[in-house]
Enzyme design. Structure first.
Site, PDB file in Angstrom:
ATOM      1  N   TYR A  65      17.382  78.470  73.342  1.00 46.95           N
ATOM      2  CA  TYR A  65      16.623  77.828  72.266  1.00 46.95           C
ATOM      3  C   TYR A  65      17.340  77.938  70.936  1.00 46.95           C
ATOM      4  CZ  TYR A  65      15.543  82.488  70.636  1.00 46.95           C
ATOM      5  OH  TYR A  65      15.664  83.763  70.149  1.00 46.95           O
ATOM      6  N   PHE A  91      16.842  79.175  61.961  1.00 42.39           N
ATOM      7  CA  PHE A  91      16.295  80.498  61.653  1.00 42.39           C
ATOM      8  C   PHE A  91      16.437  81.449  62.829  1.00 42.39           C
ATOM      9  CE2 PHE A  91      12.558  77.951  62.893  1.00 42.39           C
ATOM     10  CZ  PHE A  91      12.051  78.714  63.935  1.00 42.39           C
ATOM     11  N   ASP A  92      16.663  80.934  64.040  1.00 41.54           N
ATOM     12  CA  ASP A  92      16.839  81.796  65.212  1.00 41.54           C
ATOM     13  C   ASP A  92      17.448  80.981  66.340  1.00 41.54           C
ATOM     14  OD1 ASP A  92      16.765  84.060  66.823  1.00 41.54           O
ATOM     15  OD2 ASP A  92      14.647  83.836  67.335  1.00 41.54           O
ATOM     16  N   ILE A 111       5.016  82.365  70.019  1.00 41.37           N
ATOM     17  CA  ILE A 111       4.112  81.510  69.252  1.00 41.37           C
ATOM     18  C   ILE A 111       3.563  80.416  70.167  1.00 41.37           C
ATOM     19  CG2 ILE A 111       5.163  81.996  67.007  1.00 41.37           C
ATOM     20  CD1 ILE A 111       6.540  79.221  67.234  1.00 41.37           C
ATOM     21  N   TYR A 132       4.115  79.968  62.697  1.00 36.61           N
ATOM     22  CA  TYR A 132       3.976  81.239  61.985  1.00 36.61           C
ATOM     23  C   TYR A 132       2.881  81.213  60.930  1.00 36.61           C
ATOM     24  CZ  TYR A 132       8.120  82.281  64.588  1.00 36.61           C
ATOM     25  OH  TYR A 132       8.993  82.488  65.623  1.00 36.61           O
ATOM     26  N   PHE A 179      11.840  73.526  67.722  1.00 32.82           N
ATOM     27  CA  PHE A 179      12.686  74.284  68.636  1.00 32.82           C
ATOM     28  C   PHE A 179      13.387  73.306  69.559  1.00 32.82           C
ATOM     29  CE2 PHE A 179      10.067  77.965  67.579  1.00 32.82           C
ATOM     30  CZ  PHE A 179      11.011  78.982  67.573  1.00 32.82           C
TER      31      PHE A 179
END
Length: 183
Positions: free
Chosen positions: A85, A95-96, A128, A154, A170
């Site tokens: 991902y 961000f990730d 999430i 979030y 994502f």
């Protein structure tokens, strides 16, 4: 004189009490409407391969497939998934990610982290809600992008570089589905 001060203080206290009674549901609805609009604007200004699409009008969750595997191996609550991902803000800032090269290229690399596909059992709310929803629509081998309103990401608190009430996306690659105990 004491009555005037008491009356003024009562008015001030009443004003605070009234303003604290703003309807949370109305606020949530306004945030969701803004998130849906932001996602629509992103889709209008960014090219994304679309071979299949799912959109839930009520929640604003949207899944756009870039590749369909045709494996027929779907996802059921209790299965264990392996997913590569990349999480992004709608500004395309990463961000990730589970991919080391993507992390390096985006400037979010952490030497103390192991980069590998995320392995998790689905249906236990470990992630999430929007992530679990999106991957739950996929089959093993599919690649898709999931657009997630903040309520299913979030929320109002944000997380790290993710601001409060920020819709996110994502990019998902569902590598493997291992059947688990069904819920």
């Amino acid at each position: 004189m004491k009555i005037r001060i008491f009356a003024i203080l009562s008015l001030i206290a009443g004003s605070f009490a009234f303003s604290s009674c703003i309807d949370d549901e109305a606020t949530d609805n306004a945030i969701l409407a803004n998130d849906k609009l932001a996602i629509e604007e992103y889709l209008e200004s960014n090219t994304i391969v679309n071979v299949k699409e799912y959109y839930d009008e009520v929640t604003g969750l949207r899944v756009i497939w870039q590749e369909l595997s045709g494996s027929g191996i779907g996802v059921t609550a209790g299965d264990t998934l392996q997913v590569d991902y990349t999480g992004k803000l709608l500004s395309n800032k990463v961000f990730d990610t589970s991919n080391e090269q993507v992390a390096r290229d985006a400037g979010v690399f952490s030497s103390g982290r192991t980069y590998a596909p995320l392995k998790f059992p689905i249906g236990y709310n470990f992630l999430i809600a929007g992530f679990e929803f999106g991957v739950g629509q996929m089959e093993q081998g599919d690649k898709a992008t999931v657009f997630i309103p903040s309520e299913f990401a979030y929320g109002r608190q944000g997380s790290g570089i993710i601001p409060s009430s920020a819709p996110i996306l994502f990019e998902l690659d569902l590598i493997q589905v291992t059947q688990g105990p069904q819920q």
